[in-house]
Design an enzyme around this catalytic site. Structure first.
Site: not given
Ligand code: UD1
Ligand code: CA
Length: 461
Positions: A10, A16, A23, A103, A140, A155, A170, A424, A441
């Site tokens: 998280a 985005r 988020k 997420d 991915g 990815e 994934n 009233a 009144r």
């Molecule tokens: C990720 C997966 C992708 C998968 C998708 C599914 C990777 C590289 N990619 O992509 O294969 O299809 O989820 O939803 O894992 N986070 C951290 N620290 C960081 C980066 C991210 O804690 O440095 C956490 C984010 O808060 C999030 C989760 O990891 O909850 C996934 O990161 P996000 O950037 O959303 O990955 P996606 O691009 O969705």
């Molecule tokens: Ca994600």
């Protein structure tokens, strides 16, 4: 069975979402996404649950339930790095590690249980939860060899044309054997489009080492959707709301127009309650059995007993209404009010921070603020409490069975004794003893023949 630990990633910036709010705190059906995830994980009763958070995630940290631990990821270097940070918070842990993300709010515990079971049955080093969504763009992709065995996750940003045609993705939900995972994480490199340590790269490393890597395909792609943008957030909201409505209908609640009825995750509704179009039931609202909730009614953190009738367009906020009461239309019950059983709150009446005893009737256009009203009272149409003197709020006390006439003004602080009558139109500034008549009144006078004289004076127009 080996011990189980859960990790929630998280710490990502959620760029985005284009938001100042982290988020994980964006809401689905009135609840932050992270709450949905943690609530689901709690059902697994894992030995430990670790949430990976960034340095400035105080808002998220503050709302984590007891027993949930935090691992800090000071710099967001990718999902692989995030999982390393979680592993550091679990020194010496041996067993299965269930990994998910903040997420993925719609994930159900049944799917997680299937994943863990599959992982254990296969004695795998890693098991990936995968699915085949209608549109795999952005996710991915799961690469398999001719035999169908998983060989890697690629990815979207790093995938070539051919890999992008793969429909299996994934979900970012995995089960790992910690012993196999840790050395694999050590070996991943940030050699990709985003320059990050991808957790997904650990899969190819494990395969290369000859470790058993498996995938479990889940048929419901909606459930595992990842929320990266507000468009996806709205889509998750739509799906989650549909689920809630369906569950309630199957439990015996009638929704006359399901799509227009907005019901939050924390809402409970009893059997044979009928809900008209456009009603909104949010927060921790609870509605009893056999109630009727009119069109356009907003119940925000409201508690309703059984057989309550709420006519169209009422707003009831952080307040309770006892069984058998009837409210509205256009009635406003504001924060911190308690209305008893068998009460009537007429049209356009307003109750604010007040207690209203059972059997009391409050007629149209009346207002009670900071009041304690006993049982079986009558509050006449247009009667109001003047609870605010411009600086402070004051209390009005109306004891049992008191009768407040139409258009009475009660200037607080003031007490009306049990069974007293207020004539009233009176403006009441002093306490009225029980059983007394309070009148304040002008005495009425009739000027006989006045109209005729007045007309003559004005030239008989
Ligand atoms: C990720 C997966 C992708 C998968 C998708 C599914 C990777 C590289 N990619 O992509 O294969 O299809 O989820 O939803 O894992 N986070 C951290 N620290 C960081 C980066 C991210 O804690 O440095 C956490 C984010 O808060 C999030 C989760 O990891 O909850 C996934 O990161 P996000 O950037 O959303 O990955 P996606 O691009 O969705
Ligand atoms: Ca994600």
């Amino acid at each position: 069975m080996p011990p189980l630990a859960c990790v929630v990633l998280a710490a990502g910036q959620g760029v985005r979402m284009k938001s100042r709010l982290p988020k994980p705190l964006h809401e689905v059906c009135g609840r932050p996404m992270i709450d949905h995830v943690l609530e689901t994980l709690a059902e697994l009763r894992a030995e430990r649950t670790v949430v990976v958070l960034g340095r400035e995630a105080d808002q998220v940290r503050k709302r984590l339930p007891e027993g949930v631990e935090v691992a800090e990821q000071a710099e967001q270097l990718g999902t692989g790095h995030a999982l390393m940070c979680a592993a550091e918070a679990l020194p010496g842990f041996e067993g299965d590690l269930l990994v998910t993300c903040a997420d993925i709010p719609l994930l159900t515990v049944d799917t997680l249980r299937n994943l863990i079971e599959h992982h254990r049955a296969e004695a795998a080093a890693a098991t990936i939860l995968t699915t085949e969504p209608e549109d795999p763009t952005g996710y991915g992709r799961i690469v398999r060899d001719q035999s169908g065995a998983v060989t890697a996750i690629v990815e979207h940003a790093d995938a070539d044309e051919e890999t992008r045609r793969i429909g299996e993705i994934n979900t970012s939900v995995y089960c790992f054997d910690v012993g196999a995972l840790l050395p694999a994480l050590e070996r991943i490199e940030p050699a990709n489009a985003q320059g990050e340590y991808y957790l997904t790269d650990a899969i190819a490393v494990l395969v290369e080492e000859g470790q058993p890597v498996r995938a479990l395909v889940t048929p419901d792609a909606d459930e595992v959707m990842g929320i990266n943008t507000r468009v996806q957030l709205a889509e998750a909201e739509r799906i989650a709301r549909e689920r809630i409505r369906e569950r309630l209908m199957l439990d015996g609640v009638t929704l006359l127009d399901p799509p227009s009825t907005l019901i939050d995750a924390g809402v409970s509704i009893g059997r044979d309650t009928v809900i008209h179009p456009g009603a909104q039931l949010t927060g921790e609202t609870s509605v009893g059995e056999d109630c009727i909730i009119g069109a356009g009614v907003a119940l925000r953190g409201a508690t309703l007993g059984d057989g309550v009738l709420v006519r169209d367009s009422c707003v009831i906020s952080e307040s309770s209404i006892g069984s058998g009461s009837a409210v509205g239309p256009f009635t406003y019950v504001r924060e911190g009010s308690e209305v008893g059983e068998g009460c009537k709150l007429g049209s356009s009446a307003e109750v604010n921070r007040s207690r209203v005893g059972s059997g009391t009737k409050m007629q149209h256009f009346s207002y009670l603020g900071d009041s304690e009203v006993g049982a079986n009272c009558n509050i006449g149409a247009g009667a109001v409490t003047c609870n605010y003197d411009g600086l402070e709020k004051h209390k009005t006390i109306i004891e049992d069975a008191a009768f407040i006439g139409t258009n009475v003004t009660l200037i607080a602080p003031v007490r009306i004794g049990a069974g007293a009558y207020i004539a009233a139109g009176s403006v009441i500034t002093k306490d009225v003893p029980g059983g007394a008549l309070g009148v304040s009144r002008d005495r009425q006078k009739n000027l006989e023949g006045w109209v005729e004289r007045w007309r003559r004076r004005r030239g008989n127009r």
